[in-house]
Design a protein around this motif. Structure first.
Motif, short mmCIF file in Angstrom:
data_model
loop_
_atom_site.label_atom_id
_atom_site.label_comp_id
_atom_site.label_asym_id
_atom_site.label_seq_id
_atom_site.Cartn_x
_atom_site.Cartn_y
_atom_site.Cartn_z
N VAL A 33 0.88 -1.16 0.00
CA VAL A 33 0.00 0.00 0.00
C VAL A 33 0.92 1.21 0.00
O VAL A 33 2.03 1.16 0.51
N GLY A 34 0.51 2.30 -0.59
CA GLY A 34 1.34 3.50 -0.61
C GLY A 34 1.20 4.23 -1.91
O GLY A 34 0.23 4.07 -2.64
N GLY A 35 2.19 5.03 -2.22
CA GLY A 35 2.14 5.82 -3.45
C GLY A 35 3.32 6.75 -3.56
O GLY A 35 4.34 6.57 -2.91
N THR A 36 3.15 7.77 -4.39
CA THR A 36 4.19 8.75 -4.66
C THR A 36 3.70 10.14 -4.28
O THR A 36 2.57 10.50 -4.62
N ILE A 37 4.53 10.89 -3.60
CA ILE A 37 4.21 12.27 -3.25
C ILE A 37 5.23 13.16 -3.96
O ILE A 37 6.43 12.99 -3.78
N GLU A 38 4.75 14.09 -4.79
CA GLU A 38 5.62 15.02 -5.50
C GLU A 38 5.58 16.37 -4.80
O GLU A 38 4.53 16.82 -4.36
N TYR A 39 6.74 17.03 -4.73
CA TYR A 39 6.81 18.35 -4.12
C TYR A 39 7.67 19.27 -4.96
O TYR A 39 8.46 18.81 -5.79
N GLU A 40 7.47 20.58 -4.78
CA GLU A 40 8.22 21.59 -5.53
C GLU A 40 8.44 22.80 -4.64
O GLU A 40 7.73 22.97 -3.64
N PRO A 41 9.40 23.65 -4.98
CA PRO A 41 9.62 24.85 -4.17
C PRO A 41 8.43 25.80 -4.28
O PRO A 41 7.75 25.85 -5.29
N LEU A 42 8.21 26.54 -3.22
CA LEU A 42 7.11 27.50 -3.18
C LEU A 42 7.49 28.72 -4.01
O LEU A 42 8.58 29.26 -3.88
N THR A 43 6.57 29.16 -4.87
CA THR A 43 6.84 30.35 -5.69
C THR A 43 6.60 31.61 -4.85
O THR A 43 5.91 31.58 -3.85
N ALA A 44 7.17 32.72 -5.30
CA ALA A 44 7.12 33.96 -4.52
C ALA A 44 5.79 34.69 -4.61
O ALA A 44 5.57 35.65 -3.90
N ASN A 45 4.86 34.30 -5.48
CA ASN A 45 3.63 35.06 -5.67
C ASN A 45 2.49 34.58 -4.76
O ASN A 45 1.33 34.78 -5.08
N VAL A 46 2.80 34.00 -3.63
CA VAL A 46 1.78 33.54 -2.70
C VAL A 46 1.51 34.64 -1.69
O VAL A 46 2.44 35.21 -1.12
N ALA A 47 0.23 34.95 -1.47
CA ALA A 47 -0.15 36.00 -0.52
C ALA A 47 -0.89 35.38 0.65
O ALA A 47 -1.64 34.41 0.48
N ALA A 48 -0.69 35.95 1.83
CA ALA A 48 -1.38 35.46 3.02
C ALA A 48 -2.85 35.88 2.97
O ALA A 48 -3.19 36.96 2.48
N VAL A 49 -3.72 35.02 3.48
CA VAL A 49 -5.15 35.31 3.51
C VAL A 49 -5.52 35.65 4.95
O VAL A 49 -5.32 34.85 5.86
N PRO A 50 -6.07 36.86 5.19
CA PRO A 50 -6.42 37.22 6.56
C PRO A 50 -7.62 36.42 7.04
O PRO A 50 -8.54 36.13 6.28
N SER A 51 -7.59 36.03 8.30
CA SER A 51 -8.71 35.28 8.89
C SER A 51 -8.72 35.54 10.39
O SER A 51 -7.78 36.09 10.95
N LEU A 52 -9.82 35.12 11.03
CA LEU A 52 -9.93 35.27 12.48
C LEU A 52 -9.26 34.10 13.17
O LEU A 52 -9.28 32.97 12.67
N SER A 53 -8.69 34.35 14.34
CA SER A 53 -8.09 33.27 15.11
C SER A 53 -9.20 32.44 15.77
O SER A 53 -10.37 32.82 15.76
N GLU A 54 -8.82 31.31 16.36
CA GLU A 54 -9.80 30.44 17.01
C GLU A 54 -10.52 31.16 18.15
O GLU A 54 -11.72 31.04 18.32
N TRP A 55 -9.75 31.94 18.94
CA TRP A 55 -10.34 32.64 20.08
C TRP A 55 -11.31 33.73 19.63
O TRP A 55 -12.34 33.97 20.26
N MET A 56 -10.99 34.40 18.54
CA MET A 56 -11.91 35.42 18.04
C MET A 56 -13.21 34.78 17.53
O MET A 56 -14.29 35.34 17.70
N LEU A 57 -13.12 33.60 16.92
CA LEU A 57 -14.33 32.89 16.49
C LEU A 57 -15.18 32.47 17.68
O LEU A 57 -16.41 32.54 17.64
N VAL A 58 -14.54 32.03 18.77
CA VAL A 58 -15.28 31.66 19.98
C VAL A 58 -15.98 32.88 20.55
O VAL A 58 -17.16 32.83 20.92
N LEU A 59 -15.27 34.01 20.65
CA LEU A 59 -15.87 35.24 21.16
C LEU A 59 -17.02 35.72 20.27
O LEU A 59 -18.05 36.18 20.76
N LEU A 60 -16.85 35.60 18.96
CA LEU A 60 -17.91 35.98 18.03
C LEU A 60 -19.14 35.09 18.23
O LEU A 60 -20.28 35.57 18.21
N GLY A 61 -18.93 33.80 18.45
CA GLY A 61 -20.03 32.87 18.71
C GLY A 61 -20.75 33.20 20.00
O GLY A 61 -21.99 33.14 20.07
N LEU A 62 -20.00 33.54 21.05
CA LEU A 62 -20.63 33.93 22.33
C LEU A 62 -21.43 35.21 22.19
O LEU A 62 -22.54 35.33 22.74
#
Length: 184
Positions: A33-62
């Motif tokens: 059982v198994g397989g092949t995993i291919e990987y490559e270097p990360l390109t420079a055009n990746v941007a971070a996506v803003p999001s709420l942290s876990e604690w902020m989601l809990v506070l928003l739910g409360l």
């Protein structure tokens, strides 16, 4: 004079053992059982996506729960219905996220593999569970996960984070992938 036909005597234990041998399940021992995993270097055009942290989601739910309670209490003049509706909703939400009966499997230890080439490459595995560690010194992106002819990818693996296509593994960090037998 007639010839007498005699059959060899077979004991009950021999018949039982033979019957159990015929009724036993088929085993897939030795099929990799198994397989092949291919990987490559990360390109420079990746941007971070803003999001709420876990604690902020809990506070928003409360905050949302408090607002729902006040709105329901005002509409039904403080009756028990608002409390029961809110408690019932919370109970339903909590119960929906957790299975009461789950499959249990013995999990072997992880097969440790390194992604050591900074320019990309492949990792071959014949194990149920593989932990990939980025030892290249640069961020690497999982390009493809290809199970062999006898297996498929299992999600989620025994440990997180899970290796998925386009998952970025920072230097020194790991991701996990699991394979299982194909059914039928």
């Amino acid at each position: 004079m007639q010839a007498k036909l005699s059959l060899p005597r077979v004991s009950g234990k021999s018949l039982t053992a033979f019957g159990l041998l015929l009724c036993g399940p088929a085993a897939w021992a030795g099929v990799p059982v198994g397989g092949t995993i291919e990987y490559e270097p990360l390109t420079a055009n990746v941007a971070a996506v803003p999001s709420l942290s876990e604690w902020m989601l809990v506070l928003l739910g409360l905050l949302l729960a408090v607002m729902a309670y006040r709105a329901l209490r005002g509409r039904v003049n403080g009756r028990l219905l608002s409390n029961l509706t809110l408690a019932g909703g919370a109970l339903a939400a909590a119960a929906a996220g957790h299975g009461l009966i789950q499959e249990v499997r013995a999990t072997p230890a992880a097969n440790e593999q390194n992604m050591s080439s900074a320019s990309g490459g492949t990792v071959e595995t014949t194990a149920y569970w593989t932990r990939l560690t980025n030892t290249s010194g640069v961020p690497l992106k999982i390009k493809a996960i290809r199970p062999n002819d006898w297996s498929h990818v299992v999600s989620p693996p025994p440990e997180t984070p899970e290796c998925t296509v386009n998952f970025v593994v920072s230097p020194g960090n790991t991701c996990n992938v699991a394979f299982d037998w194909l059914d039928g």
